[in-house]
Design a protein around this motif. Structure first.
Motif, PDB file in Angstrom:
ATOM      1  N   GLU A 180       0.996  -0.708   0.116  1.00 41.44           N
ATOM      2  CA  GLU A 180      -0.328  -0.623   0.156  1.00 41.44           C
ATOM      3  C   GLU A 180       0.796   0.830  -0.147  1.00 41.44           C
ATOM      4  N   LYS A 181       1.954   1.223   0.758  1.00 41.95           N
ATOM      5  CA  LYS A 181       2.585   2.540   0.579  1.00 41.95           C
ATOM      6  C   LYS A 181       3.802   3.179  -0.445  1.00 41.95           C
ATOM      7  N   VAL A 182       3.963   1.475  -0.735  1.00 42.09           N
ATOM      8  CA  VAL A 182       5.262   1.618  -1.935  1.00 42.09           C
ATOM      9  C   VAL A 182       3.670   1.855  -3.651  1.00 42.09           C
ATOM     10  N   GLY A 183       2.818   1.176  -3.537  1.00 34.03           N
ATOM     11  CA  GLY A 183       1.903   1.688  -4.613  1.00 34.03           C
ATOM     12  C   GLY A 183       1.903   0.944  -5.683  1.00 34.03           C
ATOM     13  N   LEU A 184       2.751  -0.543  -5.266  1.00 36.90           N
ATOM     14  CA  LEU A 184       3.487  -0.966  -6.202  1.00 36.90           C
ATOM     15  C   LEU A 184       2.547  -2.610  -7.146  1.00 36.90           C
ATOM     16  N   ALA A 185       2.700  -3.098  -7.812  1.00 41.31           N
ATOM     17  CA  ALA A 185       1.813  -4.779  -7.862  1.00 41.31           C
ATOM     18  C   ALA A 185       2.063  -5.730  -6.235  1.00 41.31           C
ATOM     19  N   GLN A 186       1.313  -5.840  -5.848  1.00 41.64           N
ATOM     20  CA  GLN A 186       1.669  -7.329  -4.593  1.00 41.64           C
ATOM     21  C   GLN A 186       2.740  -7.676  -4.840  1.00 41.64           C
ATOM     22  N   SER A 187       2.969  -8.590  -6.192  1.00 41.31           N
ATOM     23  CA  SER A 187       3.540  -9.599  -7.075  1.00 41.31           C
ATOM     24  C   SER A 187       4.950  -8.558  -7.034  1.00 41.31           C
ATOM     25  N   THR A 188       5.328  -7.532  -7.169  1.00 41.05           N
ATOM     26  CA  THR A 188       6.303  -6.732  -7.629  1.00 41.05           C
ATOM     27  C   THR A 188       7.281  -6.105  -6.012  1.00 41.05           C
ATOM     28  N   VAL A 189       6.155  -5.562  -5.082  1.00 38.63           N
ATOM     29  CA  VAL A 189       6.827  -5.661  -3.959  1.00 38.63           C
ATOM     30  C   VAL A 189       7.331  -6.764  -3.130  1.00 38.63           C
ATOM     31  N   SER A 190       6.360  -8.032  -2.938  1.00 31.46           N
ATOM     32  CA  SER A 190       7.043  -9.580  -3.077  1.00 31.46           C
ATOM     33  C   SER A 190       8.026  -9.787  -3.489  1.00 31.46           C
ATOM     34  N   ALA A 191       8.231  -9.701  -4.865  1.00 30.01           N
ATOM     35  CA  ALA A 191      10.192  -9.509  -5.730  1.00 30.01           C
ATOM     36  C   ALA A 191      11.032  -9.162  -4.917  1.00 30.01           C
ATOM     37  N   TYR A 192      10.575  -7.737  -5.011  1.00 30.08           N
ATOM     38  CA  TYR A 192      11.911  -6.698  -3.514  1.00 30.08           C
ATOM     39  C   TYR A 192      11.899  -6.965  -2.886  1.00 30.08           C
ATOM     40  N   LEU A 193      10.744  -8.052  -1.775  1.00 35.83           N
ATOM     41  CA  LEU A 193      11.695  -7.859  -0.136  1.00 35.83           C
ATOM     42  C   LEU A 193      12.183  -9.487  -0.979  1.00 35.83           C
ATOM     43  N   ALA A 194      11.504 -10.136  -1.765  1.00 35.08           N
ATOM     44  CA  ALA A 194      11.780 -11.697  -1.671  1.00 35.08           C
ATOM     45  C   ALA A 194      13.748 -11.328  -1.934  1.00 35.08           C
ATOM     46  N   GLU A 195      14.484 -11.049  -2.570  1.00 35.51           N
ATOM     47  CA  GLU A 195      15.501 -10.419  -3.103  1.00 35.51           C
ATOM     48  C   GLU A 195      16.152 -10.192  -1.763  1.00 35.51           C
ATOM     49  N   LEU A 196      15.473  -8.927  -1.076  1.00 37.04           N
ATOM     50  CA  LEU A 196      16.302  -8.659   0.202  1.00 37.04           C
ATOM     51  C   LEU A 196      16.363  -9.832   1.207  1.00 37.04           C
ATOM     52  N   GLU A 197      15.637 -10.731   1.005  1.00 37.42           N
ATOM     53  CA  GLU A 197      15.626 -12.064   2.283  1.00 37.42           C
ATOM     54  C   GLU A 197      16.694 -12.869   2.001  1.00 37.42           C
ATOM     55  N   ARG A 198      16.807 -12.877   0.025  1.00 38.49           N
ATOM     56  CA  ARG A 198      18.217 -13.432   0.270  1.00 38.49           C
ATOM     57  C   ARG A 198      19.257 -13.612  -0.133  1.00 38.49           C
ATOM     58  N   ALA A 199      19.642 -11.763   0.094  1.00 37.65           N
ATOM     59  CA  ALA A 199      21.021 -11.046   0.572  1.00 37.65           C
ATOM     60  C   ALA A 199      20.653 -11.507   2.345  1.00 37.65           C
ATOM     61  N   GLY A 200      20.058 -11.694   2.949  1.00 37.23           N
ATOM     62  CA  GLY A 200      20.031 -12.044   4.689  1.00 37.23           C
ATOM     63  C   GLY A 200      19.959 -10.767   5.058  1.00 37.23           C
ATOM     64  N   LEU A 201      19.241  -9.384   4.107  1.00 36.83           N
ATOM     65  CA  LEU A 201      19.169  -8.046   5.294  1.00 36.83           C
ATOM     66  C   LEU A 201      17.600  -7.792   5.545  1.00 36.83           C
ATOM     67  N   VAL A 202      16.633  -8.686   4.872  1.00 35.48           N
ATOM     68  CA  VAL A 202      15.428  -9.241   6.095  1.00 35.48           C
ATOM     69  C   VAL A 202      15.106 -10.608   5.917  1.00 35.48           C
ATOM     70  N   ARG A 203      14.144 -10.956   7.325  1.00 40.13           N
ATOM     71  CA  ARG A 203      13.928 -12.181   7.010  1.00 40.13           C
ATOM     72  C   ARG A 203      12.187 -12.219   6.886  1.00 40.13           C
ATOM     73  N   SER A 204      11.749 -13.334   7.053  1.00 37.62           N
ATOM     74  CA  SER A 204       9.949 -13.148   6.515  1.00 37.62           C
ATOM     75  C   SER A 204       9.819 -14.292   8.324  1.00 37.62           C
ATOM     76  N   THR A 205       8.199 -13.553   7.864  1.00 33.48           N
ATOM     77  CA  THR A 205       7.469 -14.781   8.929  1.00 33.48           C
ATOM     78  C   THR A 205       6.193 -14.206   9.284  1.00 33.48           C
ATOM     79  N   ARG A 206       5.572 -15.846   8.482  1.00 35.95           N
ATOM     80  CA  ARG A 206       3.609 -15.892   8.086  1.00 35.95           C
ATOM     81  C   ARG A 206       2.963 -15.995   9.304  1.00 35.95           C
ATOM     82  N   VAL A 207       2.047 -14.987   9.113  1.00 31.15           N
ATOM     83  CA  VAL A 207       0.901 -14.739  10.088  1.00 31.15           C
ATOM     84  C   VAL A 207       0.071 -15.245   9.911  1.00 31.15           C
ATOM     85  N   GLY A 208      -0.626 -16.209   9.933  1.00 33.83           N
ATOM     86  CA  GLY A 208      -1.756 -16.599   9.566  1.00 33.83           C
ATOM     87  C   GLY A 208      -1.940 -17.022   7.770  1.00 33.83           C
ATOM     88  N   LYS A 209      -2.557 -16.228   7.418  1.00 30.39           N
ATOM     89  CA  LYS A 209      -1.999 -15.949   5.704  1.00 30.39           C
ATOM     90  C   LYS A 209      -1.184 -14.799   4.917  1.00 30.39           C
TER      91      LYS A 209
END
Length: 110
Positions: A59-88
């Motif tokens: 919502e803050k970025v204003g891009l498609a969810q898939s684009t934002v998820s891809a950016y965050l996945a790249e940060l996660e692969r680089a070890g800069l962020v961690r993801s946690t599932r809470v429900g869905k």
């Protein structure tokens, strides 16, 4: 006689590549202080403990969810962020230990 040059650490290169994108760099900066940048009242989990829901980031970025998820996945692969599932929902949080190691390694490398 030419000096032998050691190949850079692949993890360092991956992290620098992830940070080379201005939006990924901005996402990491926002995640540094999530309560300042994201709606606390809409959070379904503690932002400082679990992280920020990808839908709030999107919502803050204003891009498609898939684009934002891809950016965050790249940060996660680089070890800069961690993801946690809470429900869905997937939440992202900075990996402060890894970021500190990266900064220290940069200081020794450059």
């Amino acid at each position: 006689m030419a000096e032998s040059v050691a190949a850079p650490d692949p993890e360092l290169v991956r992290a620098l590549r992830a940070l080379a994108n201005p939006l990924r760099l901005q996402l990491l900066a926002w995640l540094r202080d999530p309560e300042q940048h994201f709606p606390v009242e809409r959070a379904i989990a503690d932002m400082n403990e679990v992280g920020v829901c990808v839908s709030h980031i999107q919502e803050k970025v204003g891009l498609a969810q898939s684009t934002v998820s891809a950016y965050l996945a790249e940060l996660e692969r680089a070890g800069l962020v961690r993801s946690t599932r809470v429900g869905k929902w997937t939440h992202y949080k900075r990996d402060e230990r890894r970021i500190a190691r990266l900064v220290a390694e940069l200081g020794q490398t450059l």
